[in-house]
Write an enzyme that holds these catalytic residues in place. Structure first.
Site, mmCIF file in Angstrom:
data_model
loop_
_atom_site.group_PDB
_atom_site.id
_atom_site.type_symbol
_atom_site.label_atom_id
_atom_site.label_comp_id
_atom_site.label_asym_id
_atom_site.label_seq_id
_atom_site.Cartn_x
_atom_site.Cartn_y
_atom_site.Cartn_z
ATOM 1 N N CYS A 102 0.809 -1.215 0.000
ATOM 2 C CA CYS A 102 0.000 0.000 0.000
ATOM 3 C C CYS A 102 0.845 1.270 0.000
ATOM 4 O O CYS A 102 0.313 2.370 -0.062
ATOM 5 C CB CYS A 102 -0.929 -0.014 1.208
ATOM 6 S SG CYS A 102 -1.820 -1.566 1.337
ATOM 7 N N HIS A 116 -2.637 8.171 5.749
ATOM 8 C CA HIS A 116 -2.891 6.850 5.166
ATOM 9 C C HIS A 116 -4.365 6.526 5.445
ATOM 10 O O HIS A 116 -5.069 6.102 4.554
ATOM 11 C CB HIS A 116 -1.939 5.823 5.771
ATOM 12 C CG HIS A 116 -1.997 4.491 5.093
ATOM 13 N ND1 HIS A 116 -1.859 4.353 3.734
ATOM 14 C CD2 HIS A 116 -2.183 3.236 5.580
ATOM 15 C CE1 HIS A 116 -1.973 3.069 3.412
ATOM 16 N NE2 HIS A 116 -2.168 2.377 4.508
ATOM 17 N N GLU A 151 -1.616 5.184 13.327
ATOM 18 C CA GLU A 151 -1.220 6.429 12.653
ATOM 19 C C GLU A 151 -1.342 7.608 13.613
ATOM 20 O O GLU A 151 -0.484 8.487 13.649
ATOM 21 C CB GLU A 151 -2.058 6.653 11.390
ATOM 22 C CG GLU A 151 -1.526 7.798 10.528
ATOM 23 C CD GLU A 151 -2.119 7.805 9.119
ATOM 24 O OE1 GLU A 151 -3.107 7.083 8.875
ATOM 25 O OE2 GLU A 151 -1.581 8.554 8.270
ATOM 26 N N LYS A 200 -9.300 8.332 1.524
ATOM 27 C CA LYS A 200 -9.892 6.993 1.422
ATOM 28 C C LYS A 200 -11.335 6.967 1.911
ATOM 29 O O LYS A 200 -12.077 6.036 1.592
ATOM 30 C CB LYS A 200 -9.047 5.976 2.201
ATOM 31 C CG LYS A 200 -7.652 5.772 1.598
ATOM 32 C CD LYS A 200 -6.864 4.729 2.333
ATOM 33 C CE LYS A 200 -5.476 4.505 1.729
ATOM 34 N NZ LYS A 200 -4.499 5.586 2.071
ATOM 35 N N HIS A 231 -9.498 2.557 -0.710
ATOM 36 C CA HIS A 231 -8.056 2.346 -0.678
ATOM 37 C C HIS A 231 -7.609 1.837 -2.045
ATOM 38 O O HIS A 231 -7.874 0.687 -2.402
ATOM 39 C CB HIS A 231 -7.722 1.323 0.411
ATOM 40 C CG HIS A 231 -6.260 1.187 0.692
ATOM 41 N ND1 HIS A 231 -5.274 1.726 -0.112
ATOM 42 C CD2 HIS A 231 -5.598 0.562 1.708
ATOM 43 C CE1 HIS A 231 -4.082 1.439 0.386
ATOM 44 N NE2 HIS A 231 -4.258 0.736 1.498
ATOM 45 N N PHE A 264 0.828 -3.257 4.243
ATOM 46 C CA PHE A 264 0.909 -4.616 4.771
ATOM 47 C C PHE A 264 2.296 -5.159 4.464
ATOM 48 O O PHE A 264 2.810 -4.955 3.380
ATOM 49 C CB PHE A 264 -0.104 -5.529 4.077
ATOM 50 C CG PHE A 264 -1.464 -5.515 4.674
ATOM 51 C CD1 PHE A 264 -1.661 -5.327 6.022
ATOM 52 C CD2 PHE A 264 -2.568 -5.710 3.870
ATOM 53 C CE1 PHE A 264 -2.928 -5.338 6.563
ATOM 54 C CE2 PHE A 264 -3.846 -5.712 4.399
ATOM 55 C CZ PHE A 264 -4.023 -5.515 5.747
#
Lengths: 423, 405
Positions: free
Chosen positions: A174, A314, A325, A346, A351, A410
């Site tokens: 990502c 993110h 975060e 997002k 995403h 990830f």
């Protein structure tokens, strides 16, 4: 190491941008809808979802691609956004770009229909796919080989735009889109080439990929209504929404941009990255890698945390990500975190995975350029443990000079970019 | 700005030759031992070079980590551990925190047993909607999280970060042969220019993966039937070889400060894209030779070719042989795919490791294809080495490795 002289010595100009998301095609349309607080999340129409817990996504269903496969859609979007960015920058007036190409793209896998088609035509020999005598491929089946090699799309794009050097295809999950930008910044700073074309593309929503992420319990299952499912920083957030999209940025050495009178849309001032060694899908509870990523980008830009006014988060909307975060932000910014605006694209576009870092960097360039911060929509039940100004539900006119864009993947790959307003 | 010298301070190679330099030299001088590692039945009609038994637990002690990887990732994690051991980095948390990783990977690794069940049980194509739903249900029931995580190619690097605690950064390049060469090129340039101090660069390839063979066979690229000599394969000619190949690179200053031995110097890496329809890869190679300041190539320069063996399907192996006969006449040329097979993303890095070991030892091994004129120059002393990496359909790379001095 702070001061304007260093800032200029290391800054890389953004002179062209292009973008596609489920909200539409082109930067103008996307920016209009992102600042209107629109959602591109819908019920999936591409394949049957009966029996699946997640039945929504941010699909890009308006490209001229039939049948929709991962390589075909990823390619169509990459072509469109890179054409848009290159045209906007005017850098390829003579049909070529004196710059490297960095492409963030999903790994190419056969979807099941392609696999059946292929196995009906050419046999792989032994092993689990064995069907017969292993007939060799022919001229007719050669395109399968080309299409399903990971390097083919970048090779084709490099040819299309006349880029120099060996084009690089990369993935950091990502964070990939941001990694592509970082590679471009590094190349320009080394003085190897005056420009770089950095692209992120991801058209990988099929039943298998949806099931994979669902098995990680990473996806929102709030299918109804689809546009309310992505709820970053909310108390009731329950996962991210898979989405497709692409973005491209033309990066240039400031002298190169200046010499040809190119429009400077914004600046990439710093990049930071760090790998987490903790777990395949979870961050270390101490947030160490996220902190190093953000702090590294700010230091690389020659700035202090208090210089940052906006974070394009993110912000996936998974319980884990948003908590981590926030922890990282408070660690890096201390008291200043209360004065930051922090929003998640997002919430509107889902995403976009491999493309997200590039898509959100383009959105950040627009936010800095227009003095308009895109909102975090679906923010109806604030998480009391995340005390951030998330630009709730509506865009806000606010002039910001320096912004941070976060991408955490990830597998523990984290990248942060510091961007600066043009002017 | 003057470029800094880039040193190789560690390497790890798990291949059909074995995993220690002593084993490599023994196998490189023993055609019968190499042939014993060629399996002509496992993925018939395509022969493959295989890795023998090795003790994965020696580098990946936790069973959970081993289960989260398929063979490709296991080869890589093992080789990365060997390289970190040699460079004296293993368990040095402070240095590993500043170690940047760049790997080259193919796609991730699929759950083959589940694929087999789906292929065997799926309804026919005339009921396409029903087939879609049936497959979806099979995957929803059958996919196991630990296994399908191995399907994400970035987890190759992610697993190495977790197993070996490499935490500086992690980037994964994809794109067949060129990805391996570009990983090394980017690491070299970043080190030379001061964008980092220590890099772990590597790749791995599993020769037995049927999902890769499907695609290469569709391209008419694979050697069929029995094994054949690399330089004289008649038609389709790639014979895959398994490998895990990792290098530790660092600046001369960093190596000196740590007091670690320099195994070899990586003088330079070039990689380019030639349009194979309209351009000539040999022209690219000549430019690369000039750019790297290689000068005349004689018997003191080993040349390890990454020629894939792709035969008439692409013509590229014959083209590379012609280039080598022009640019490296008089040098000991070795097409290593004859001995280890074609390891795609890992092919270039494997050859860089073998050249580093050659210059460290001061000698190159005997011809691997003694009947091929391109390998006419025999074993002898060498002080430097070239590695070529011409991809089977794209990408041309060249590296120059010199003795540590």
């Amino acid at each position: 190491m702070t001061g304007s002289r260093d800032l200029f010595a290391r800054a890389v100009a953004v002179t062209g941008i292009g973008m596609i998301t489920s909200l539409g095609r082109g930067v103008a349309e996307n920016w209009r809808r992102l600042t209107a607080g629109d959602s591109g999340i819908r019920r999936i129409a591409r394949f049957p979802t009966e029996g699946l817990r997640t039945q929504i996504a941010g699909c890009v269903d308006f490209m001229d691609v039939d049948p929709v496969t991962i390589p075909a859609l990823s390619r169509a979007m990459a072509e469109a956004v890179s054409d848009e960015a290159v045209a906007a920058s005017g850098i390829a007036a003579d049909g070529a770009i004196d710059g490297d190409l960095f492409l963030a793209a999903p790994p190419i896998e056969h979807d099941w229909e392609s696999r059946f088609d292929l196995l009906d035509t050419v046999d792989p020999g032994g092993g689990p796919y064995a069907r017969g005598d292993g007939a060799a491929g022919t001229e007719e089946t050669l395109p399968w080989h080309r299409e399903f090699m990971n390097g083919s799309l970048a090779d084709w794009l490099a040819g299309r735009h006349g880029c120099t050097g060996s084009p690089i295809t990369l993935t950091t999950a990502c964070a990939s889109g941001a990694s592509a930008i970082q590679l471009g910044v590094e190349s320009i700073r080394r003085g190897e080439r005056p420009a770089a074309l950095c692209i992120g593309t991801d058209g990988s929503i099929n039943s298998e990929s949806l099931i994979r992420f669902a098995l990680l319990s990473a996806l929102s299952t709030k299918n109804d209504p689809p546009e309310r499912a992505a709820k970053p920083f909310s108390r009731n957030r329950d996962g991210f929404v898979m989405a497709e999209g692409a973005a491209a940025l033309v990066l240039e050495h400031p002298e190169h941009a200046k010499a040809r009178g190119a429009p400077v849309l914004g600046w990439i001032l710093g990049c930071g990255e760090a790998a987490d060694t903790f777990h395949r899908t979870r961050s270390n509870p101490d947030g160490g890698a996220i902190v190093r990523s953000m702090a590294g980008a700010i230091a690389d830009a020659g700035l202090a945390p208090a210089d940052i006014g906006y974070i394009n988060a993110h912000g996936t909307g998974t319980p884990e990500n948003d908590k981590m975060e926030y922890l990282g932000i408070t660690e890096v910014f201390g008291d200043h975190s209360g004065r930051l605006a922090v929003s998640s694209n997002k919430s509107m576009i889902g995403h976009t995975l491999t493309a997200a870092g590039a898509v959100e960097a383009v959105a950040t360039v627009k936010a800095l350029g227009d003095g308009l911060l895109p909102p975090t929509i679906n923010y109806r039940e604030p998480d009391p443990n995340i005390a951030l100004d998330v630009v709730p539900n509506e865009a806000r006119a606010q002039k910001v000079e320096f912004a941070l864009s976060n991408s955490f993947g990830f597998g523990g790959q984290n990248v942060s970019l510091v961007l600066g307003a043009a002017g | 700005m003057t470029d800094r010298e880039v040193c190789i301070t560690g390497y790890g190679l798990l291949s059909p030759l074995g995993e220690t330099p002593a084993a490599w030299w023994a196998a490189l001088d023993d055609p019968a031992a190499r042939r014993a590692r060629i399996d002509e039945t496992a993925t018939a009609p395509f022969p493959i070079h295989t890795i023998g038994d090795y003790d994965l637990a020696a580098q990946v002690p936790r069973p959970g980590d081993r289960r989260a990887m398929g063979p490709m990732m296991q080869y890589g994690a093992y080789a990365a551990g060997l390289a970190l051991d040699m460079a004296g980095l293993k368990n040095d948390a402070d240095l590993l925190q500043r170690t940047h990783m760049i790997v080259a990977s193919g796609g991730g690794e699929r759950d083959l047993e589940l694929d087999r069940q789906i292929l065997e049980g799926a309804p026919g194509r005339d009921t396409r909607g029903a087939r879609d739903e049936w497959i979806t249900a099979q995957m929803a029931d059958g996919l196991r999280p630990t296994l399908f995580l191995a399907q994400l190619p970035n987890l190759f690097a992610g697993n190495i970060s977790i197993v070996h605690k490499v935490a500086g950064s992690s980037r994964t390049f994809m794109g067949e042969e060129a990805a391996g060469a570009d990983a090394l090129r980017i690491a070299h340039r970043r080190l030379a220019s001061g964008q980092g101090e220590i890099f772990l660069v590597g790749a791995a390839f599993a020769s037995e993966r049927p999902e890769i063979q499907i695609s290469y066979n569709a391209g008419g690229m694979l050697l069929r039937g029995g094994f054949a000599d690399l330089w004289s394969r008649p038609d389709a000619g790639i014979c895959f070889g398994a490998a895990g190949a990792f290098l530790v690179l660092e600046s001369r200053e960093s190596a000196a400060a740590r007091g670690v031995a320099v195994r070899a110097v990586l003088r330079g890496v070039e990689s380019d894209r030639t349009d194979r329809r309209s351009g000539d890869p040999a022209t690219t190679a000549r430019r690369q030779v000039e750019k790297l300041g290689i000068g005349p190539v004689g018997s003191d320069t080993a040349v390890l070719s990454g020629a894939s063996g792709a035969g008439a399907a692409t013509g590229i192996t014959a083209a590379e042989r012609a280039m080598l006969e022009e640019l490296a006449a008089g040098a000991p040329v070795r097409g290593t795919a004859q001995a280890v097979g074609h390891a795609v993303e890992a092919a270039f890095l494997q050859n860089v490791i073998l050249t580093a070991a050659c210059v460290e030892r001061g000698a190159v091994f005997a011809p691997l294809s003694p009947d091929a004129p391109v390998e006419a120059v025999g074993a002898g002393p060498v002080s430097r080495a070239l590695v070529t990496g011409w991809g089977h359909v794209r990408g041309e790379a060249l590296a120059l490795v010199e003795a540590a001095g």
